[in-house]
Write a protein that holds these residues in place. Structure first.
Motif, mmCIF file in Angstrom:
data_model
loop_
_atom_site.group_PDB
_atom_site.id
_atom_site.type_symbol
_atom_site.label_atom_id
_atom_site.label_comp_id
_atom_site.label_asym_id
_atom_site.label_seq_id
_atom_site.Cartn_x
_atom_site.Cartn_y
_atom_site.Cartn_z
ATOM 1 N N UNK A 2 6.310 12.542 4.784
ATOM 2 C CA UNK A 2 7.032 12.046 3.587
ATOM 3 C C UNK A 2 7.094 12.371 2.382
ATOM 4 N N UNK A 3 6.652 11.628 1.363
ATOM 5 C CA UNK A 3 6.389 12.407 -0.225
ATOM 6 C C UNK A 3 6.670 13.421 -0.192
ATOM 7 N N UNK A 4 5.713 14.188 0.422
ATOM 8 C CA UNK A 4 5.482 15.783 0.335
ATOM 9 C C UNK A 4 7.384 16.230 0.624
ATOM 10 N N UNK A 5 7.843 16.123 1.669
ATOM 11 C CA UNK A 5 9.348 16.294 1.980
ATOM 12 C C UNK A 5 10.170 15.844 0.700
ATOM 13 N N UNK A 44 1.060 -1.388 0.327
ATOM 14 C CA UNK A 44 -0.257 -0.191 0.214
ATOM 15 C C UNK A 44 0.773 1.185 -0.010
ATOM 16 N N UNK A 45 0.125 2.298 -1.504
ATOM 17 C CA UNK A 45 1.555 3.824 -1.375
ATOM 18 C C UNK A 45 0.611 4.633 -0.159
ATOM 19 N N UNK A 46 2.230 5.902 -0.068
ATOM 20 C CA UNK A 46 1.256 6.808 0.450
ATOM 21 C C UNK A 46 -0.259 7.629 -0.012
ATOM 22 N N UNK A 104 7.120 5.650 -5.391
ATOM 23 C CA UNK A 104 6.051 5.018 -4.113
ATOM 24 C C UNK A 104 6.294 4.491 -3.256
ATOM 25 N N UNK A 105 5.515 5.441 -2.428
ATOM 26 C CA UNK A 105 6.408 4.918 -0.720
ATOM 27 C C UNK A 105 5.559 4.032 -0.003
ATOM 28 N N UNK A 106 5.706 3.127 -0.190
ATOM 29 C CA UNK A 106 4.940 1.226 0.421
ATOM 30 C C UNK A 106 4.790 0.972 1.599
ATOM 31 N N UNK A 107 4.364 0.810 2.228
ATOM 32 C CA UNK A 107 4.417 -0.161 3.357
ATOM 33 C C UNK A 107 3.181 -1.642 3.413
ATOM 34 N N UNK A 108 3.314 -2.384 4.232
ATOM 35 C CA UNK A 108 3.119 -4.105 3.962
ATOM 36 C C UNK A 108 3.160 -5.486 5.222
ATOM 37 N N UNK A 109 2.643 -5.910 4.693
ATOM 38 C CA UNK A 109 2.805 -7.223 5.338
ATOM 39 C C UNK A 109 4.657 -7.700 5.368
ATOM 40 N N UNK A 110 5.303 -7.263 6.641
ATOM 41 C CA UNK A 110 7.311 -6.792 6.887
ATOM 42 C C UNK A 110 7.589 -8.421 6.855
#
Length: 231
Positions: free
Chosen positions: A104-107, A34-36, A140-146
């Motif tokens: 973080x994307x904005x920065x 999932x992205x920002x 894309x800055x993404x997170x998800x299942x570790x």
């Protein structure tokens, strides 16, 4: 005549524009993160594209600022290229939420990229003066299942050489790597392991991206039938 037809069929599939970059991994696995913006980013989004990957976390004060200033240089080189993408994976999905990734994307996008006296780069960002909307189509800055995030860093992209203790629980593991990986239009990891803190290697990465963008996606029976190495 038959021999001529054979060579015509054979080289019809051959891509004469292909780069000579080595193949480090011939098949990056399927993924879903999932992205920002809260959007699902899967292997389908990178189909037929060249993309660069890295791992970071939003509160990092060590290597990440310099590493992502260099990634910003990569972004600037290809921000208008529809066939290119950057995927920055968090290595701390337990804390890096979608809103934090958005900030973080904005920065990273709206901050001012500056060159230091020693030749390194930094991003200067003043949140109080930011009024313009982020214009970003391919970072894309993404997170998800570790488990999947860490598995891909180690096994698919090969940018973390730290071998976790077999007795260590996943929740206690931590990836902190400065390396970038480059993936081609056929989801093969190509080239070297690029040091995100090294200006020369970042420049090399930009050159290599340009080479892969020129490659044509042809049927794979020539490539796979003979070798996964483009040399």
């Amino acid at each position: 005549m038959l021999l001529g037809v054979f060579y015509l069929l054979l080289f019809n599939d051959y891509d004469f524009s292909r780069s000579n970059l080595m193949v480090r991994n011939a098949n990056v696995e399927n993924f879903s993160f999932t992205n920002q913006d809260g959007k699902k980013i899967t292997d389908r989004e990178v189909e037929g594209k060249v993309y660069v990957v890295e791992y970071f976390f939003t509160t990092c004060k060590g290597i990440c600022p310099m590493m992502n200033a260099n990634m910003r240089r990569v972004y600037e080189a290809f921000k208008d290229e529809p066939g290119f993408m950057i995927i920055s994976h968090t290595c701390m999905p337990e804390t890096d939420s979608v809103p934090l990734l958005k900030a973080y994307e904005e920065k990273m996008i709206n901050g001012k990229l500056e060159k230091n006296s020693d030749g390194s780069y930094k991003i200067e960002y003043d949140a109080s003066s930011q009024k313009s909307k982020v214009k970003n189509q391919n970072w894309n800055f993404v997170t998800g299942d570790k488990a999947l995030l860490y598995k891909m860093a180690r096994q698919d992209y090969g940018i973390d050489n730290g071998k976790p203790d077999s007795t260590q629980l996943l929740k206690d593991q931590f990836i902190h790597t400065q390396f970038f990986a480059l993936v081609d239009k056929q989801r093969r990891v190509r080239g070297m392991v690029y040091d995100g803190l090294n200006n020369d290697e970042v420049e090399k990465l930009i050159v290599d991206v340009k080479g892969l963008l020129k490659e044509k996606v042809t049927s794979k029976h020539f490539m796979n039938g003979f070798s996964s190495d483009p040399n």
